[in-house]
Design an enzyme around this catalytic site. Sequence first.
Site, PDB file in Angstrom:
ATOM      1  N   SER A 147     125.219 -43.063 -81.589  1.00 50.42           N
ATOM      2  CA  SER A 147     124.774 -42.869 -82.967  1.00 50.42           C
ATOM      3  C   SER A 147     123.973 -41.585 -83.046  1.00 50.42           C
ATOM      4  CB  SER A 147     123.897 -44.037 -83.426  1.00 50.42           C
ATOM      5  OG  SER A 147     123.268 -43.751 -84.664  1.00 50.42           O
ATOM      6  N   TYR A 164     117.057 -49.759 -81.741  1.00 47.20           N
ATOM      7  CA  TYR A 164     118.404 -49.232 -81.945  1.00 47.20           C
ATOM      8  C   TYR A 164     118.489 -47.768 -81.512  1.00 47.20           C
ATOM      9  CZ  TYR A 164     122.667 -47.809 -84.395  1.00 47.20           C
ATOM     10  OH  TYR A 164     123.904 -47.303 -84.695  1.00 47.20           O
TER      11      TYR A 164
END
Length: 256
Positions: A147, A164
């Site tokens: 990401s 995350y």
Amino acid sequence: MSVFQLFDLTGKVALVTGGGRGLGKQIAEALAEAGCHMAICSRKLENCQETADQLGEKGVKTLALACDVTSKDDVKAVVNKVLSQFGRIDILVNNSGATWGATVEDMPAEAWDKVMNVNVKGTFLMSQEVGKSMIQKGSGKIINIASVAGLKAEPEEVLNAIGYSTSKAAVIHFTKDLARKWAKHQVYVNSIAPGFFPTTMTKAVLDRKGKDIVSHIPLKRIGDENMLKGAALYLASSASDFVTGQTLVVDGGASL
């Protein structure tokens, strides 16, 4: 070899984790359209089966499986089933992911563990198990879905999910390290770092802050259902046969 042959996956076999919906489904669609037989797994078998049925209409063989990527036993069972049915795994896409939105001071330790287990441990376990068969046959392509959050620190009003972000940074380095270790086996390992795409995972933040997020993206839009397909096909095919250990950023320029 023509440029079209470089991207042809006819007869290849791919395993996509988290392939029943979202970005994983989009990637599975791209590979199937290029002629690749598809195995799809996630915790929700019904999503995988629905996607597998749709992909089968493209003329490729498909297999849907339930899998908890944090379980070594589950991972081993899934890989064995794919090898039993197809005889090989040429492409692995580690797409299964989890997130947890919270301030750093309020994030539960159990939430941190969940995110790290799915995003990092799951990527490791699946790569390890599939990698054994790839090493044995002397070829393979592994694509890890990272990401843009693993490349830059977002302000809390954009993304407040430190577990995350940290996990995706780990995936990026894991990609580099594994690529170095397995290059001698002709096993390629690369990653894709998507920016904001409309998925179940991003829906809440896009609903609340979509306009503000778009305003900070140089191309002034978020990704759509087609914008990841080309990147995935490139890294899965012979077109990327001199590329390993790299992270391809698909974010509209947000990380610039």
